[in-house]
Scaffold this motif. Structure first.
Motif, PDB file in Angstrom:
ATOM      1  N   ASN A 150       0.828  -1.208   0.000  1.00 39.40           N
ATOM      2  CA  ASN A 150       0.000   0.000   0.000  1.00 39.40           C
ATOM      3  C   ASN A 150       0.861   1.257   0.000  1.00 39.40           C
ATOM      4  O   ASN A 150       1.998   1.242   0.472  1.00 39.40           O
ATOM      5  CB  ASN A 150      -0.878   0.033   1.260  1.00 39.40           C
ATOM      6  CG  ASN A 150      -1.946  -1.026   1.221  1.00 39.40           C
ATOM      7  OD1 ASN A 150      -3.046  -0.800   0.738  1.00 39.40           O
ATOM      8  ND2 ASN A 150      -1.609  -2.214   1.716  1.00 39.40           N
TER       9      ASN A 150
ATOM     10  N   LYS B 160      -4.948  -3.163   0.430  1.00 43.65           N
ATOM     11  CA  LYS B 160      -4.496  -4.512   0.096  1.00 43.65           C
ATOM     12  C   LYS B 160      -3.658  -5.055   1.240  1.00 43.65           C
ATOM     13  O   LYS B 160      -2.727  -4.379   1.701  1.00 43.65           O
ATOM     14  CB  LYS B 160      -3.659  -4.463  -1.190  1.00 43.65           C
ATOM     15  CG  LYS B 160      -3.107  -5.800  -1.616  1.00 43.65           C
ATOM     16  CD  LYS B 160      -2.213  -5.655  -2.823  1.00 43.65           C
ATOM     17  CE  LYS B 160      -1.558  -6.981  -3.166  1.00 43.65           C
ATOM     18  NZ  LYS B 160      -0.575  -6.850  -4.249  1.00 43.65           N
TER      19      LYS B 160
ATOM     20  N   GLY C  57      -7.988  -7.347  -1.114  1.00 40.43           N
ATOM     21  CA  GLY C  57      -7.343  -6.535  -2.153  1.00 40.43           C
ATOM     22  C   GLY C  57      -6.304  -7.238  -2.995  1.00 40.43           C
ATOM     23  O   GLY C  57      -5.653  -6.600  -3.824  1.00 40.43           O
ATOM     24  N   TYR C  58      -6.111  -8.544  -2.810  1.00 43.33           N
ATOM     25  CA  TYR C  58      -5.086  -9.253  -3.591  1.00 43.33           C
ATOM     26  C   TYR C  58      -5.595  -9.496  -5.016  1.00 43.33           C
ATOM     27  O   TYR C  58      -6.740  -9.919  -5.194  1.00 43.33           O
ATOM     28  CB  TYR C  58      -4.711 -10.584  -2.934  1.00 43.33           C
ATOM     29  CG  TYR C  58      -3.938 -10.405  -1.646  1.00 43.33           C
ATOM     30  CD1 TYR C  58      -2.577 -10.145  -1.661  1.00 43.33           C
ATOM     31  CD2 TYR C  58      -4.580 -10.474  -0.411  1.00 43.33           C
ATOM     32  CE1 TYR C  58      -1.866  -9.964  -0.479  1.00 43.33           C
ATOM     33  CE2 TYR C  58      -3.879 -10.292   0.775  1.00 43.33           C
ATOM     34  CZ  TYR C  58      -2.521 -10.043   0.723  1.00 43.33           C
ATOM     35  OH  TYR C  58      -1.818  -9.854   1.886  1.00 43.33           O
ATOM     36  N   LYS C  59      -4.732  -9.212  -5.961  1.00 42.73           N
ATOM     37  CA  LYS C  59      -5.100  -9.350  -7.372  1.00 42.73           C
ATOM     38  C   LYS C  59      -5.476 -10.807  -7.681  1.00 42.73           C
ATOM     39  O   LYS C  59      -4.813 -11.740  -7.206  1.00 42.73           O
ATOM     40  CB  LYS C  59      -3.887  -8.936  -8.228  1.00 42.73           C
ATOM     41  CG  LYS C  59      -4.248  -8.465  -9.607  1.00 42.73           C
ATOM     42  CD  LYS C  59      -2.988  -7.961 -10.294  1.00 42.73           C
ATOM     43  CE  LYS C  59      -3.259  -7.701 -11.760  1.00 42.73           C
ATOM     44  NZ  LYS C  59      -2.057  -7.341 -12.487  1.00 42.73           N
TER      45      LYS C  59
ATOM     46  N   ASP D  54     -11.844 -11.414  -1.730  1.00 43.55           N
ATOM     47  CA  ASP D  54     -11.572 -11.203  -0.308  1.00 43.55           C
ATOM     48  C   ASP D  54     -11.966 -12.462   0.456  1.00 43.55           C
ATOM     49  O   ASP D  54     -12.916 -13.147   0.078  1.00 43.55           O
ATOM     50  CB  ASP D  54     -12.376 -10.003   0.224  1.00 43.55           C
ATOM     51  CG  ASP D  54     -11.764  -8.684  -0.231  1.00 43.55           C
ATOM     52  OD1 ASP D  54     -10.779  -8.710  -0.994  1.00 43.55           O
ATOM     53  OD2 ASP D  54     -12.272  -7.627   0.181  1.00 43.55           O
TER      54      ASP D  54
END
Lengths: 180, 515
Positions: free
Chosen positions: B438, B446, B463-465, B469
């Motif tokens: 961040n 994230k 927030g992980y690509k 969640d």
């Protein structure tokens, strides 16, 4: 002694041309790396810190470029004048491109393929050296090549109008940061 | 005659300068310090990446810490002590500021404290009557110490007691700009071969690093160090020399000045887990091993065999650190230093060998990487006391302020530890987190946020690509290996803890929302 040494050195104009090539190549590399890191630094560092980082990097650049130039001048003063001194702008340019390229190419290969690619790294290094040697030999024989190298070195001098004051300013800035 | 390198010369020079400062430069020491002030001394020993889960002190099956156990016989032992993070920068910053990472903002790799909060540090708060000295082998912790330079009487270089040093520059080479020196010379200009997409800012420094990486395989492999010397990025060291150096330095300070606050942050047992010969192979046993499936958020993909092997090597390193610590404590006791000193032993974060992952600083915030040891021995203490309520690394600063008779500022987020004026609070909630990706001064979007409350641990991955969640809930008392995810089973607990965790994250983000 000093006079004799000075006699063995090339003309100042051609030294300037060669230095322009060295400084542009090295600072170009550093500025590219800097721009790559900048987005992440903008998230974590403040502008003053980023400027200080840039200053240190450019001062290191200045020192590196002077070291390369001094090395080439040392070689020039040691070799018979027909090898380097008489056509210093062209041959000095080739030599500096060769030296810096021999570091740049393996580094790019490493950045692409990692430490496992030792063979490719060595091949890249040798390829640059071989190419430099060939250009060195043919630069005086092929007129177009000769004038092309001279043209590039000459045009790059314009960057010194930006780089030299920048180097000087940042050098003073770094000194002041460490004294005050 | 052995060659003396430039760095050796600088180290020798620094050592001589430090000795001279103590011997003949009283400007460092106020007159109050040299008198009997009646204030206790404080010595802090921080072992990087030491997980409480791997210490026999806390019931681990392998006998990794006989010396810590002996030390615990006259100390307060905290059984549920947690770091606020899973890697050095945020954990150490919390330890030294008493604030949570979402407040001090040093949560990125190589993170720095919010520049406006630099005065909120332990060394400043204990006041000028204390002689403060600090040493860390961890370059990321050294960035933080450099931010506190003004409040330190002595800040020893990272490589002060190192074996060999391969780097052109160390942060202390630029004493006027120590905080940035790491960023410039260790990070930007240098080639970090372990990074995914390295790009050295200096072609020459980078090439020197590349040739070093190509020519040296395992540095310092010897009969004494079968896996190579312990290594911190650019320098190698031997624990025996480092601990002896710290011991010697403490004794010199103690003989000249009182009261003092010493902070020693050792790299071991942090990877690469290169233990000395006598410890290698000491745990070739059949330790009961719970196989855990690879986690979808894991970056690594280590096999069970690799995990077990590294787990064993890590335990060997803990045993070595424990032995060295035992030697130092025994020396300090003989010299009488322990009679008037508090000794704090802890870690900045733990280590993890499970679900495909080895190490720390990943998205996985399981207990092994957040649960750290804490022992505090008071001057002349001769009995052990045990505390089981949850405590945090943020609590160490207010506790030290309490024992040194200083006022605890309102902004401190930690609490005074039980046993030193604080009370046991079994219902306290702790919030370890990792949010390294961040922006420092923007809301946290994230990361993995954990909440530990009572017997429960709630994990929130957000927030992980390419990942939805996700929440996980474990009962650490009934399921210490965190194998049974109760998220879909224990709805009541989930709902209460989820609300509390999300509210805490929201509150932390409020100050950083765009106006």
């Amino acid at each position: 002694m000093m006079t004799q040494l000075l006699k063995r050195l090339p003309e100042s104009q051609s030294v300037l041309q060669v230095y322009a090539v060295i400084a542009v190549m090295l600072s170009g590399w550093t500025i590219t790396a800097f721009l790559r890191k900048l987005p992440s630094w903008l998230l974590t560092l403040n502008m003053g810190e980023i400027f200080a980082l840039f200053s240190y990097s450019m001062v290191v650049n200045l020192l590196e470029s002077l070291i390369v130039l001094l090395l080439i001048l040392a070689v020039c003063s040691l070799l018979p004048s027909r090898f380097l001194r008489d056509d210093f702008a062209v041959r000095g340019t080739l030599l500096s491109v060769g030296v810096i390229g021999a570091l740049m190419v393996p580094m790019r290969i490493f950045m692409q393929f990692g430490l496992e690619s030792t063979g490719k790294l060595l091949a890249g290094f040798l390829a640059v050296l071989l190419l430099t040697a060939l250009l060195f030999v043919f630069s005086s024989r092929i007129r177009f090549l000769h004038s092309a190298i001279l043209w590039i070195a000459d045009r790059l001098v314009v960057f010194l109008f930006i780089l030299v004051p920048l180097f000087a300013f940042l050098f003073v800035y770094v000194i002041v940061r460490n004294i005050v | 005659m052995p060659r003396i390198s430039r760095r050796d010369f600088l180290k020798l020079y620094a050592a001589l300068a430090a000795s001279a400062a103590f011997a003949g430069a009283p400007r460092f020491l106020s007159s109050a310090r040299t008198e009997q002030s009646g204030k206790p001394n404080v010595l802090m020993f921080v072992f990087d990446a030491m997980s409480a889960r791997h210490l026999s002190l806390y019931g681990y099956d392998r006998k990794t810490t006989p010396n810590l156990e002996k030390f615990a016989e006259r100390a307060a032992v905290y059984h549920n002590h947690y770091s606020t993070a899973n890697f050095t920068s945020p954990g150490t910053a919390s330890l030294l500021t008493g604030m949570h990472p979402w407040t001090h903002r040093a949560f990125n790799f190589r993170g720095m404290l919010d520049r406006a909060l630099v005065d909120r540090n332990l060394f400043k708060l204990v006041g000028e009557e204390y002689t403060c000295f600090a040493f860390t082998q961890n370059l990321w912790a050294d960035i933080l110490l450099s931010q506190f330079d003004m409040d330190l009487n002595f800040h020893l270089p990272c490589d002060a007691y190192s074996h060999t040093d391969n780097s052109l520059f160390q942060p202390d080479d630029l004493s006027g700009d120590r905080t940035l020196a790491y960023y410039v010379f260790q990070d930007f200009l240098n080639l970090r071969t372990e990074e995914t997409h390295p790009f050295p800012g200096s072609l020459f420094i980078g090439s020197a690093e590349l040739s070093k990486a190509l020519t040296s395989d395992r540095e310092g492999v010897s009969a004494e160090y079968p896996r190579g010397l312990p290594t911190v990025y650019d320098f190698t060291y031997e624990n025996a020399s480092v601990f002896a150096g710290v011991d010697h330095f403490t004794q010199s300070v103690a003989s000249q000045s009182s009261p003092y606050l010493g902070y020693f942050h050792f790299w071991s047992p942090h990877g690469p887990y290169n233990a000395r010969r006598e410890f290698v192979g000491m745990f070739d046993d059949d330790l009961k091993w719970h196989s855990k499936p690879r986690h979808s958020f894991a970056q690594g993909d280590f096999s069970q065999e690799e995990l077990q092997q590294k787990h064993r090597e890590y335990d060997e390193c803990i045993a070595e650190v424990d032995a060295e610590f035992g030697r130092v404590i025994s020396d300090l006791e003989k010299s009488g230093i322990l009679q008037n000193s508090y000794v704090v032993v802890t870690s900045d974060h733990g280590e993890l060998f499970e679900r495909g992952e080895i190490g720390h600083a990943s998205a996985l915030m399981y207990e092994s990487v957040t649960h750290v040891p804490l022992l505090i021995s008071a001057p002349g203490q001769d009995a052990r006391s045990d505390f089981h309520s949850p405590t945090s690394i943020e609590d160490i600063l207010p506790t030290i302020l309490q024992i040194t008779g200083k006022e605890i500022p309102d902004w401190v987020e930690g609490r005074v530890l039980p046993g030193f004026g604080g009370t046991e609070d079994v219902s306290r909630a702790l919030f370890p987190m990792v949010a390294k990706d961040n922006a420092t001064f923007r809301p946290l979007e994230k990361g993995t946020f954990a909440m530990i409350k009572g017997p429960y641990e709630l994990l929130f991955f957000t927030g992980y690509k390419n990942h939805e969640d996700r929440f996980e809930l474990y009962n650490l008392q009934e399921d210490p290996d965190e194998l049974q995810d109760l998220f879909s089973k224990d709805i009541n607990t989930v709902s209460q803890m989820k609300d509390e965790l999300l509210e805490a994250v929201d509150a932390a983000n409020r100050n950083y929302q765009k106006k």
